[in-house]
Write an enzyme that holds these catalytic residues in place. Sequence first.
Site, PDB file in Angstrom:
ATOM      1  N   HIS A 117      36.559  51.669  36.042  1.00  0.00           N
ATOM      2  CA  HIS A 117      36.477  51.575  37.502  1.00  0.00           C
ATOM      3  C   HIS A 117      37.785  52.030  38.147  1.00  0.00           C
ATOM      4  CE1 HIS A 117      36.092  49.343  41.438  1.00  0.00           C
ATOM      5  NE2 HIS A 117      34.857  49.776  41.317  1.00  0.00           N
ATOM      6  N   CYS A 118      38.892  51.743  37.488  1.00  0.00           N
ATOM      7  CA  CYS A 118      40.218  52.036  38.052  1.00  0.00           C
ATOM      8  C   CYS A 118      40.492  53.530  38.180  1.00  0.00           C
ATOM      9  CB  CYS A 118      41.314  51.415  37.190  1.00  0.00           C
ATOM     10  SG  CYS A 118      41.143  49.653  36.896  1.00  0.00           S
TER      11      CYS A 118
END
Length: 343
Positions: free
Chosen positions: A330-331
């Site tokens: 996600h990052c």
Amino acid sequence: MTWRMPSETSDQDRIWMAFPPGGYTLGDTPAEADQARSTWAAVAHAALRYAPVTMVIDPDDRALARTYLSADVELVEAPLDDAWMRDIGPTFVVDESGRLGAVDWVFNGWGQQEWATWENDARIGALVAEIAGAEYVASSLVNEGGGIHVDGAGTVLLTETVQLDPGRNPGLRRSDVEAELRRTLGATDPIWLSRGLTRDSERYGTRGHVDIVATIPTPGVVLVHAQRDGAHPDSAVSEQVIRELRDATDANGDRFQIVELPAPEVLRDSEGWVDYSYVNHLVVNGGVVAGTFGDPRDDEALGVLADAYPGREVVGVDARPLFARGGGVHCITQQQPRTARTT
């Protein structure tokens, strides 16, 4: 004009990423650099199965990046300090007419961390907004995309240790942060969690990003990181977060159905306690790109994700090289919602 951040399950036009430039993210050896670049590329190619992917690359990496990335990945050049697109890129929003907007938070290296550089990364939000054809929405709030999760209906998850961090927003109160999130994201119902995971609170962490702690796969349901081994300090953190979520209500005034995503069995790496988390995944059109850890709990966690996102194919990518560098799937990604983009 009223802006609203759609749920991450909404239809998407593309996924934005950044290719890791030379620097601390790559590690200390050529083998570590290759591992980092290969993992960023693996996430890009997994996401590419479901949506176009645009990768921002440093001009110095023009030739190198293409050796890792297929011709289907669109490349855009801009100077970079690092490659965490969720945090350095804009947060996309839409208005009531379907216009695309892009919130450009102030980025200051996760609270002016002494090891971070951010002069180039602080410009990426505006660049991506322009390329995407989005209306630019400036914000004076120091914030990162990894520090928020929304349900698209007014609920936002956040942590006291990020938005109220003295290194980010000295002197701001909860009410100040909430007002800005209401203006920029349409977030009417903030849920403040007290902190993030242990490793993420240490020197090379973000000081508590919510996107490895909890997320909302559908309104009324929250997926939460559950560390079941009492030897890990995150066991107490998980219990605290779950208590806070049990006491919370969403924008509809409803209590959450809490679904626990088990932490991997591994507890430590060479640096200390790990913050490996299956919560840190990318939802993209008909799929979910999930981090895996070569762990006995991988299959259980992927099954929980499949149940949480019915009708979507769950694809695993080994995220250990990402977490070793401070983040997860996600990052390093940022979704751009599909909308009738009018200007």
